[in-house]
Design a protein around this motif. Sequence first.
Motif, mmCIF file in Angstrom:
data_model
loop_
_atom_site.group_PDB
_atom_site.id
_atom_site.type_symbol
_atom_site.label_atom_id
_atom_site.label_comp_id
_atom_site.label_asym_id
_atom_site.label_seq_id
_atom_site.Cartn_x
_atom_site.Cartn_y
_atom_site.Cartn_z
ATOM 1 N N ARG A 175 -56.871 2.099 -33.447
ATOM 2 C CA ARG A 175 -55.572 1.902 -32.789
ATOM 3 C C ARG A 175 -54.710 0.911 -33.559
ATOM 4 O O ARG A 175 -53.504 1.149 -33.772
ATOM 5 C CB ARG A 175 -55.795 1.415 -31.358
ATOM 6 C CG ARG A 175 -56.557 2.408 -30.490
ATOM 7 C CD ARG A 175 -57.069 1.782 -29.205
ATOM 8 N NE ARG A 175 -55.998 1.217 -28.397
ATOM 9 C CZ ARG A 175 -56.180 0.626 -27.229
ATOM 10 N NH1 ARG A 175 -57.415 0.525 -26.732
ATOM 11 N NH2 ARG A 175 -55.168 0.148 -26.555
ATOM 12 N N GLU A 176 -55.292 -0.192 -33.998
ATOM 13 C CA GLU A 176 -54.508 -1.190 -34.722
ATOM 14 C C GLU A 176 -54.083 -0.683 -36.091
ATOM 15 O O GLU A 176 -52.963 -0.956 -36.543
ATOM 16 C CB GLU A 176 -55.321 -2.477 -34.851
ATOM 17 C CG GLU A 176 -55.561 -3.174 -33.510
ATOM 18 C CD GLU A 176 -56.433 -4.403 -33.665
ATOM 19 O OE1 GLU A 176 -56.925 -4.655 -34.788
ATOM 20 O OE2 GLU A 176 -56.620 -5.129 -32.665
ATOM 21 N N THR A 177 -54.958 0.058 -36.759
ATOM 22 C CA THR A 177 -54.592 0.615 -38.060
ATOM 23 C C THR A 177 -53.451 1.616 -37.923
ATOM 24 O O THR A 177 -52.514 1.627 -38.734
ATOM 25 C CB THR A 177 -55.818 1.296 -38.700
ATOM 26 O OG1 THR A 177 -56.881 0.345 -38.816
ATOM 27 C CG2 THR A 177 -55.472 1.827 -40.078
ATOM 28 N N ALA A 178 -53.506 2.466 -36.907
ATOM 29 C CA ALA A 178 -52.424 3.434 -36.683
ATOM 30 C C ALA A 178 -51.109 2.724 -36.376
ATOM 31 O O ALA A 178 -50.044 3.137 -36.851
ATOM 32 C CB ALA A 178 -52.797 4.372 -35.539
ATOM 33 N N ALA A 179 -51.171 1.642 -35.593
ATOM 34 C CA ALA A 179 -49.948 0.896 -35.275
ATOM 35 C C ALA A 179 -49.369 0.220 -36.511
ATOM 36 O O ALA A 179 -48.142 0.194 -36.696
ATOM 37 C CB ALA A 179 -50.252 -0.141 -34.192
ATOM 38 N N GLN A 180 -50.222 -0.335 -37.371
ATOM 39 C CA GLN A 180 -49.740 -0.952 -38.605
ATOM 40 C C GLN A 180 -49.113 0.082 -39.528
ATOM 41 O O GLN A 180 -48.087 -0.174 -40.170
ATOM 42 C CB GLN A 180 -50.898 -1.659 -39.317
ATOM 43 C CG GLN A 180 -51.388 -2.934 -38.634
ATOM 44 C CD GLN A 180 -50.375 -4.068 -38.754
ATOM 45 O OE1 GLN A 180 -49.390 -3.982 -39.475
ATOM 46 N NE2 GLN A 180 -50.645 -5.152 -38.014
ATOM 47 N N THR A 181 -49.725 1.269 -39.598
ATOM 48 C CA THR A 181 -49.147 2.340 -40.418
ATOM 49 C C THR A 181 -47.780 2.753 -39.893
ATOM 50 O O THR A 181 -46.828 2.969 -40.666
ATOM 51 C CB THR A 181 -50.094 3.553 -40.425
ATOM 52 O OG1 THR A 181 -51.365 3.167 -40.940
ATOM 53 C CG2 THR A 181 -49.524 4.681 -41.270
ATOM 54 N N GLU A 182 -47.653 2.866 -38.586
ATOM 55 C CA GLU A 182 -46.365 3.215 -37.987
ATOM 56 C C GLU A 182 -45.322 2.146 -38.265
ATOM 57 O O GLU A 182 -44.148 2.455 -38.520
ATOM 58 C CB GLU A 182 -46.538 3.420 -36.487
ATOM 59 C CG GLU A 182 -45.289 3.926 -35.794
ATOM 60 C CD GLU A 182 -45.502 4.198 -34.323
ATOM 61 O OE1 GLU A 182 -44.524 4.574 -33.647
ATOM 62 O OE2 GLU A 182 -46.648 4.028 -33.842
ATOM 63 N N LEU A 183 -45.719 0.887 -38.250
ATOM 64 C CA LEU A 183 -44.791 -0.204 -38.532
ATOM 65 C C LEU A 183 -44.317 -0.153 -39.982
ATOM 66 O O LEU A 183 -43.115 -0.316 -40.260
ATOM 67 C CB LEU A 183 -45.452 -1.545 -38.229
ATOM 68 C CG LEU A 183 -44.633 -2.796 -38.556
ATOM 69 C CD1 LEU A 183 -43.303 -2.779 -37.819
ATOM 70 C CD2 LEU A 183 -45.427 -4.052 -38.204
ATOM 71 N N MET A 184 -45.225 0.062 -40.907
ATOM 72 C CA MET A 184 -44.830 0.152 -42.312
ATOM 73 C C MET A 184 -43.901 1.341 -42.542
ATOM 74 O O MET A 184 -42.926 1.250 -43.298
ATOM 75 C CB MET A 184 -46.082 0.266 -43.196
ATOM 76 C CG MET A 184 -46.901 -1.016 -43.267
ATOM 77 S SD MET A 184 -48.255 -0.920 -44.469
ATOM 78 C CE MET A 184 -49.318 0.300 -43.679
ATOM 79 N N THR A 185 -44.189 2.446 -41.867
ATOM 80 C CA THR A 185 -43.316 3.619 -41.979
ATOM 81 C C THR A 185 -41.925 3.323 -41.427
ATOM 82 O O THR A 185 -40.907 3.735 -42.004
ATOM 83 C CB THR A 185 -43.939 4.808 -41.232
ATOM 84 O OG1 THR A 185 -45.240 5.073 -41.755
ATOM 85 C CG2 THR A 185 -43.078 6.053 -41.373
ATOM 86 N N ALA A 186 -41.859 2.614 -40.302
ATOM 87 C CA ALA A 186 -40.564 2.277 -39.694
ATOM 88 C C ALA A 186 -39.756 1.364 -40.605
ATOM 89 O O ALA A 186 -38.528 1.517 -40.716
ATOM 90 C CB ALA A 186 -40.791 1.617 -38.340
ATOM 91 N N ARG A 187 -40.407 0.424 -41.267
ATOM 92 C CA ARG A 187 -39.689 -0.455 -42.195
ATOM 93 C C ARG A 187 -39.132 0.329 -43.378
ATOM 94 O O ARG A 187 -37.985 0.132 -43.786
ATOM 95 C CB ARG A 187 -40.625 -1.560 -42.675
ATOM 96 C CG ARG A 187 -40.912 -2.620 -41.621
ATOM 97 C CD ARG A 187 -41.976 -3.588 -42.089
ATOM 98 N NE ARG A 187 -42.209 -4.641 -41.097
ATOM 99 C CZ ARG A 187 -43.245 -5.481 -41.120
ATOM 100 N NH1 ARG A 187 -44.161 -5.376 -42.093
ATOM 101 N NH2 ARG A 187 -43.378 -6.404 -40.182
#
Length: 404
Positions: free
Chosen positions: A297-309
């Motif tokens: 879950r945390e890895t997926a959230a970090q990936t989504e954050l990097m994508t959003a940036r």
Amino acid sequence: MQKSFIFIIASALASMAHGQAAPADLHALFNAAWERSVAFQTTEGRRQEAAASRIQADSLIAGAPTLGLLHRDDRWSGNRGVRESEVQLGVPVWMPGQRAARGELADAQAAEAESGAAVARLTLAAEVRERVWQLAAAEWERDVMRRRADNAASLRDDVRRRVSAGDLARTDLLLAQQDYLAAQALLAENEARLVDARARLLQASGVPALPLRYEEDAANGADPMAGAVAHPRVEAAQRAMLRSERQVGYLRKSRRDPPEVGVLYRNDRAGGGMPADQTVGLFVRIPFATDARNLPRETAAQTELMTARAELERTERIVRAEIDAARAALSLAAQQLRLTEERSATLSERAALLRKTFNAGEIGLPEVLRAQNQALEAEADLARQRARRGLAIATLNQALGVLP
């Protein structure tokens, strides 16, 4: 047959346009298109999702209450009358900082839903603007083609009279008739384009007619990329990144499932005539944190954050490029319009002078036809260029994030 079909469709759309009042302006047409769009329903659903998330964050408990029931006896073993019954009622509770993080995430989701609605409206505005100017260009060009057909008919009738009077040869009448038929064919082709343009506008807005006022002024407000006013697309990307950041923060506060506290009631009967014991107690269940649960879950959230940036940076570049391109296109369209106006005025004056000269019998029919058709072609090009300039203004407003 095909020409008749085109005119039937054109008449049907014209009847619809007369039966339905044209919107007062482009803003009214856009609102009509928005209310019937799929994006409108989607954005309403996104708002409801955000409101539901807010309800969850405002809840005093971290989840749904649970009810546990237990009963045990020795009916099938010794049958000594041993009975044991238990009822449990538990509720999950927020861990320290978890509820605040959930509330921040709900706020970010609500903001993202609103920015998504703004982007959806801007996307629809681009479609409406394009189809409005396609229809405007088709109507303006149709008017020119009608004048061409009328001029060709007038010239044909004039030549017929002069042929009857013996002033012109039969070949001149055939040439004038050929020019008239060619003008009618061009008019039919333009009517077909007009039918298509009306149908496209009808699909987008439910109205097959242009608004009474649809020309726009170029926006003179602050540049949305200068930081004074946020562009809807940039703002949406910013809020998506903020929501991703809040999601990461919420997961960090939720590394384990919420602990559960509750009360229980227990009734024990030992059998053999012994009295029953009734007790009331409290219980606490504390789940443990494990990487098997948290790491995906945390890895997926970090990936989504990097994508959003990355998407925010990309959106800023695209919007900046679109604004610069739209301004350059508007400047070029204005310049082309001035040149086309001068050319059309010159050719129209020349055609009028040659028509007078032909009426005086000083020049032949082919030269008059050539000059007259050149003037009308220039006039049709002027109509198209005016539409291009109007669309260029609309495209600039679109690039700046300004709605109709």
